[in-house]
Design a protein around this motif. Structure first.
Motif, PDB file in Angstrom:
ATOM      1  N   ALA A  42       0.811  -1.217   0.000  1.00 46.54           N
ATOM      2  CA  ALA A  42       0.000   0.000   0.000  1.00 46.54           C
ATOM      3  C   ALA A  42       0.844   1.266   0.000  1.00 46.54           C
ATOM      4  N   SER A  43       2.006   1.224   0.640  1.00 50.38           N
ATOM      5  CA  SER A  43       2.868   2.408   0.710  1.00 50.38           C
ATOM      6  C   SER A  43       3.458   2.809  -0.636  1.00 50.38           C
ATOM      7  N   LYS A  92       1.633   3.126  -3.359  1.00 51.36           N
ATOM      8  CA  LYS A  92       0.504   3.554  -4.197  1.00 51.36           C
ATOM      9  C   LYS A  92       0.816   4.778  -5.058  1.00 51.36           C
ATOM     10  N   GLU A  93       1.268   5.848  -4.439  1.00 53.12           N
ATOM     11  CA  GLU A  93       1.475   7.092  -5.195  1.00 53.12           C
ATOM     12  C   GLU A  93       2.601   6.950  -6.220  1.00 53.12           C
ATOM     13  N   ASP A 114      -3.314  -2.369   6.636  1.00 55.43           N
ATOM     14  CA  ASP A 114      -2.251  -1.797   5.811  1.00 55.43           C
ATOM     15  C   ASP A 114      -1.965  -0.378   6.280  1.00 55.43           C
ATOM     16  N   LYS A 148      -1.978   2.503   4.798  1.00 55.97           N
ATOM     17  CA  LYS A 148      -2.895   3.572   4.389  1.00 55.97           C
ATOM     18  C   LYS A 148      -4.110   3.632   5.316  1.00 55.97           C
ATOM     19  N   SER A 149      -4.576   2.470   5.741  1.00 55.13           N
ATOM     20  CA  SER A 149      -5.718   2.434   6.662  1.00 55.13           C
ATOM     21  C   SER A 149      -5.343   3.058   8.005  1.00 55.13           C
ATOM     22  N   THR A 201      -5.214   6.831   7.521  1.00 56.08           N
ATOM     23  CA  THR A 201      -6.558   7.402   7.332  1.00 56.08           C
ATOM     24  C   THR A 201      -7.229   7.687   8.672  1.00 56.08           C
ATOM     25  N   ASP A 234       4.354   7.778   3.509  1.00 52.14           N
ATOM     26  CA  ASP A 234       2.918   8.000   3.661  1.00 52.14           C
ATOM     27  C   ASP A 234       2.636   9.360   4.295  1.00 52.14           C
ATOM     28  N   ALA A 271       0.567  12.389   2.390  1.00 47.82           N
ATOM     29  CA  ALA A 271      -0.634  12.971   3.006  1.00 47.82           C
ATOM     30  C   ALA A 271      -0.611  14.493   3.024  1.00 47.82           C
TER      31      ALA A 271
END
Length: 279
Positions: A63-64, A66-67, A194, A196-197, A200, A216, A220
């Motif tokens: 997930a890390s 993603k960008e 993960d 990102k969760s 969030t 992350d 953000a």
């Protein structure tokens, strides 16, 4: 006819014959050269360009990533018209379980060697995993850091709502390693599947802080504030990438991995906050 005149006529005729012979020799030479050139041309192999890449490349990635991977996917599609890169981002352990369970994918990029080993132990990787980046932990707090968090120890304060990644996820395992090294005990309000969760929860003001990756926090922007802590240096994660054994589009997948490892790919990743792999 005088003897002088006869001599003149013989000389003229000899010159004419010599001229015709010379012309014939030149013509034959030209034909021979043309034939040789033609022969050389036909015997010289034509350079073949590498086959055009087409089709979909399916990438399972932590997930890390993603960008940065989304950005690299767009670059890949622009460089190879006719291709499409699709991603499945999530916890590395969950992705690894999906791969070993038969989920169709071309590439796996994990956030730790341990989660990559889930795939390699099942012989589901076609290539030896290669570390392409590293990542370090950071504390994400609410904007402005209203609770004045300045260390990992501050997170153990009972009135703080702290979120961690699950211990089976690389970011959770790294956080636990940092806590153990500091002889600290932390009971979070939740364990997330993960990174990102976990982040969030802070972005939505459902938690005061979370232990996530520097990348992350950077992604953000002003939604959170990052706090570095020295113990994170003892829990840096290597990120390995590998081509999968039953990759539906192995050729294009190999090219995508090459982009990730290239200087251009590394530039995108380091700009996102990732560390370069050790030599």
């Amino acid at each position: 006819m005088t003897r002088s005149a006869r001599r003149t006529r013989r000389t003229t005729r000899s010159l004419q014959v010599a001229g015709v012979s010379a012309a014939a020799l030149l013509a034959l030479s030209a034909c021979s050269s043309s034939d040789d050139a033609s022969s050389d041309s036909s015997s010289t192999p034509k350079s073949s360009s590498s086959p055009k890449l087409t089709g979909t490349v399916t990438v399972f990635a932590a997930a890390s990533l993603k960008e940065s991977f989304t950005s690299l996917g767009k670059e890949f599609e622009q460089a190879h018209p006719g291709t499409k890169v699709t991603f499945n981002f999530g916890g590395s352990d969950t992705l690894a379980a999906s791969i070993t369970g038969g989920a169709p994918a071309d590439v796996f990029a994990a956030a730790s060697p341990k989660t990559m080993a889930i795939v390699t132990d099942k012989k589901d990787a076609a290539t030896t995993p290669a570390t392409f980046v590293r990542n370090q932990l950071e504390i994400a707090t609410l904007p402005g850091n209203p609770d004045k968090v300045s260390s990992l120890k501050d997170l153990t304060t009972s009135d703080l709502k702290v979120v961690l990644c699950d211990k089976t996820v690389p970011c959770g395992a790294a956080a636990q390693k940092a806590l153990d090294a500091s002889h600290l005990k932390l009971t979070p309000v939740s364990y997330e599947q993960d990174v990102k969760s976990a982040l969030t929860k802070v972005e939505l003001n459902e938690a005061d802080a979370a232990v996530v990756y520097k990348t992350d926090v950077k992604a953000a922007g002003d939604k959170v504030e990052g706090v570095e802590f020295p113990e994170s240096a003892d829990a840096i994660n290597d990120y390995p990438i590998a081509l999968l054994k039953d990759a539906p589009n192995a050729e294009a997948a190999t090219a995508f991995i090459a982009l990730v490892q290239s200087p251009e790919g590394q530039k995108v990743l380091t700009a996102a906050g990732f560390l370069k792999p050790t030599a």
